[in-house]
Motif scaffolding. Structure first.
Motif, PDB file in Angstrom:
ATOM      1  N   GLY A   1      13.300 -17.228 -50.000  1.00 43.57           N
ATOM      2  CA  GLY A   1      14.512 -17.886 -49.536  1.00 43.57           C
ATOM      3  C   GLY A   1      15.242 -17.125 -48.443  1.00 43.57           C
ATOM      4  N   THR A   2      14.511 -16.337 -47.676  1.00 45.57           N
ATOM      5  CA  THR A   2      15.111 -15.505 -46.630  1.00 45.57           C
ATOM      6  C   THR A   2      15.410 -16.343 -45.385  1.00 45.57           C
ATOM      7  OG1 THR A   2      13.687 -13.711 -47.439  1.00 45.57           O
ATOM      8  CG2 THR A   2      14.843 -13.347 -45.354  1.00 45.57           C
ATOM      9  N   TRP A   3      16.579 -16.141 -44.824  1.00 45.56           N
ATOM     10  CA  TRP A   3      16.982 -16.858 -43.617  1.00 45.56           C
ATOM     11  C   TRP A   3      16.456 -16.156 -42.374  1.00 45.56           C
ATOM     12  CZ3 TRP A   3      19.567 -21.469 -43.344  1.00 45.56           C
ATOM     13  CH2 TRP A   3      20.147 -21.939 -44.531  1.00 45.56           C
ATOM     14  N   TYR A   4      16.308 -16.927 -41.305  1.00 52.28           N
ATOM     15  CA  TYR A   4      15.898 -16.396 -40.016  1.00 52.28           C
ATOM     16  C   TYR A   4      16.978 -16.697 -38.985  1.00 52.28           C
ATOM     17  CZ  TYR A   4      13.181 -15.985 -35.645  1.00 52.28           C
ATOM     18  OH  TYR A   4      12.740 -15.661 -34.391  1.00 52.28           O
TER      19      TYR A   4
ATOM     20  N   VAL B   1      16.544  -8.691 -48.646  1.00 55.90           N
ATOM     21  CA  VAL B   1      17.605  -8.974 -47.670  1.00 55.90           C
ATOM     22  C   VAL B   1      17.889 -10.470 -47.587  1.00 55.90           C
ATOM     23  CG1 VAL B   1      16.995  -6.929 -46.327  1.00 55.90           C
ATOM     24  CG2 VAL B   1      16.060  -9.162 -45.663  1.00 55.90           C
ATOM     25  N   THR B   2      19.072 -10.809 -47.110  1.00 55.62           N
ATOM     26  CA  THR B   2      19.467 -12.210 -46.962  1.00 55.62           C
ATOM     27  C   THR B   2      18.858 -12.842 -45.720  1.00 55.62           C
ATOM     28  OG1 THR B   2      21.560 -11.838 -48.120  1.00 55.62           O
ATOM     29  CG2 THR B   2      21.440 -13.770 -46.677  1.00 55.62           C
ATOM     30  N   SER B   3      18.826 -12.074 -44.616  1.00 56.57           N
ATOM     31  CA  SER B   3      18.364 -12.660 -43.360  1.00 56.57           C
ATOM     32  C   SER B   3      17.572 -11.660 -42.534  1.00 56.57           C
ATOM     33  CB  SER B   3      19.552 -13.173 -42.526  1.00 56.57           C
ATOM     34  OG  SER B   3      20.407 -12.104 -42.162  1.00 56.57           O
ATOM     35  N   ILE B   4      16.628 -12.206 -41.768  1.00 60.85           N
ATOM     36  CA  ILE B   4      15.890 -11.450 -40.762  1.00 60.85           C
ATOM     37  C   ILE B   4      16.460 -11.829 -39.404  1.00 60.85           C
ATOM     38  CG2 ILE B   4      13.658 -11.155 -39.611  1.00 60.85           C
ATOM     39  CD1 ILE B   4      13.726  -9.798 -42.306  1.00 60.85           C
ATOM     40  N   GLU B   5      16.878 -10.820 -38.637  1.00 65.82           N
ATOM     41  CA  GLU B   5      17.440 -11.033 -37.308  1.00 65.82           C
ATOM     42  C   GLU B   5      16.372 -10.718 -36.257  1.00 65.82           C
ATOM     43  OE1 GLU B   5      20.939 -11.882 -37.423  1.00 65.82           O
ATOM     44  OE2 GLU B   5      20.496 -11.881 -39.583  1.00 65.82           O
TER      45      GLU B   5
ATOM     46  N   ARG C   1       5.486 -17.122 -44.860  1.00 65.86           N
ATOM     47  CA  ARG C   1       5.255 -17.503 -46.266  1.00 65.86           C
ATOM     48  C   ARG C   1       6.163 -16.707 -47.190  1.00 65.86           C
ATOM     49  NH1 ARG C   1      -0.229 -17.676 -44.645  1.00 65.86           N
ATOM     50  NH2 ARG C   1      -0.591 -15.561 -45.436  1.00 65.86           N
ATOM     51  N   LEU C   2       6.298 -15.421 -46.919  1.00 66.72           N
ATOM     52  CA  LEU C   2       7.180 -14.586 -47.741  1.00 66.72           C
ATOM     53  C   LEU C   2       8.635 -15.024 -47.613  1.00 66.72           C
ATOM     54  CD1 LEU C   2       5.767 -10.971 -47.161  1.00 66.72           C
ATOM     55  CD2 LEU C   2       5.848 -12.219 -49.334  1.00 66.72           C
TER      56      LEU C   2
END
Length: 436
Positions: free
Chosen positions: A292-295, A271-275, A286-287
């Protein structure tokens, strides 16, 4: 919500005089800004003139430059910034004690009409773009905004969120047996999956319905009528099937996630981002950095639901303990994520709280220890990176003329973000400072 009914609702808005005429943009405008926020560096610069032609920024010139052929807009006692982007909103709804019963009483047209006011409030607060992460109204609202029928931000619409049976976005959660048997179990068309084939079909259905982005509910949620707010709800293989199919259509995938295991699976699935990210651990961070996952923290929503959980009757009994427990945690998680170098972008989950109040997220980010300049970048240049667009989020030649202004310097005093009184989107002025 049947798209045909929603389309009818928006078509009827053309009869309303208040929305019948969009502001016309002069051929050339010169914005004389007392200060200017440089989103690349995060610094506030001195006096600049921003030249706008045909909805785009033509030049950014130091000092106050007079142009004979331009309409001058004097903002010499204000700071100019790129229009903000809120990466997590729900323009079709707004939380209230009646929210749960309204789903049985209101028609799609009712939600469509409500969204018109919510969209305008959002734009007037300085948010010239939003990513609407779940709601059948949003693709139609986007089209109405693009056609000039409704005043609102540029909308990147997810449409119906993708869930698993009983998951956070299962539309039949809380239904009694009679209703459940009458309606039948929802499937990929309704955004509910239980297999890899379902996952692919659900994404293709969102494409058919005109979505711009895909949203999955990787864990339980706070406000859904279900017990768990953090249990994982997809396998890694299911997430990967969604992401791979989304990539076929040029879509990015945002993952609602509170629980640790669900976040891990979403990240590993691409996925691109974690909401939200409430129970984010060191391993998850770390993951995220590795992949390169956005928060997108949505601190506002956490604060709002935690406060409302203290009020008897605001939430159903099954929701109230989740709101109290999870809501209070998100700000602390955002602070930890920033300290650990996780990439952070701006989002509020507005629709949980009242639309138009989005800028308070900046205050909560700063309270969490995130510098004001970084918080402002999160809603400008970083938000554009999450969306995968390169024509907004900066005051530079060639970019969209999405420009806002406010008295004061928001880097020196973050409370200034609550005073936006100039809004331009695509070169059209929607809000001007009141003359004393």
């Amino acid at each position: 919500m049947p798209p045909r009914l929603i389309a009818v609702a928006f078509a009827s808005l053309t009869a309303l005089p208040v929305h019948a005429a969009e502001p016309a943009a002069p051929a050339t405008q010169a914005l004389h800004c007392g200060k200017l926020f440089d989103a690349r560096s995060g610094r506030v610069l001195g006096e600049h003139t921003v030249v706008v032609r045909d909805g785009r920024i033509a030049e950014v010139l130091p000092g106050r430059v007079k142009l004979a052929d331009a309409e001058s807009i004097v903002l010499s006692d204000r700071t100019c910034l790129p229009g903000w982007t809120d990466l997590h909103v729900h323009l079709g709804s707004e939380s209230s004690p009646q929210s749960y019963s309204e789903g049985f009483r209101l028609d799609p047209v009712d939600y469509a009409y409500r969204s018109v006011g919510y969209a305008e409030k959002t734009l007037m607060a300085g948010f010239t773009s939003v990513r609407d992460l779940g709601g059948e109204v949003s693709p139609h609202l986007r089209d109405a905004v693009n056609q000039g029928l409704v005043k609102g931000p540029r909308i990147f619409a997810a449409g119906k969120s993708i869930a698993t049976t009983g998951g956070h976005a299962d539309p039949t959660n809380g239904y009694n047996d009679r209703l459940s048997h009458l309606i039948g179990p929802p499937g990929p068309t309704e955004g509910v999956i239980n297999s890899l084939d379902d996952a692919r079909q659900a994404v293709r259905q969102r494409y058919k319905e005109g979505s711009d982005v895909i949203k999955i509910t990787a864990t339980g949620g706070v406000l859904s009528y279900a017990k768990s707010g953090d249990a994982p709800q997809f396998t890694v293989e299911e997430v990967k099937a969604i992401v791979d199919t989304a990539n076929d259509y040029g879509y990015k995938v945002a993952a609602h996630a509170h629980g640790t295991e669900g976040m891990k699976r979403a990240i590993l699935g691409g996925v691109t981002s974690i909401e939200h990210g409430t129970y984010m651990t060191d391993e998850v961070m770390r993951l995220m950095k590795q992949h390169g996952t956005w928060y997108v923290p949505t601190i506002y929503a956490g604060r709002f639901v935690a406060d409302k959980a203290k009020i008897d009757g605001y939430f159903p009994a099954v929701v109230r303990p989740k709101a109290a427990r999870i809501g209070a945690q998100i700000q602390e998680t955002a602070a930890k994520a920033y300290r650990n170098g996780v990439k952070i972008a701006f989002g509020t989950d507005m629709g949980v709280g009242p639309h138009g109040d989005n800028a308070r997220e900046f205050l909560y980010m700063v309270e969490a220890g995130i510098p004001a300049s970084v918080a402002l970048q999160a809603a400008t240049i970083r938000a554009a990176e999450v969306l995968g667009v390169d024509d907004q989020g900066m005051l530079e030649a060639g970019k969209r003329a999405d420009i806002i202004a406010m008295p004061g310097d928001p880097v020196a005093d973050i409370d200034a973000v609550l005073g936006v009184d100039f809004v331009m989107k695509d070169g059209k002025v929607y809000r001007l400072p009141r003359l004393d």
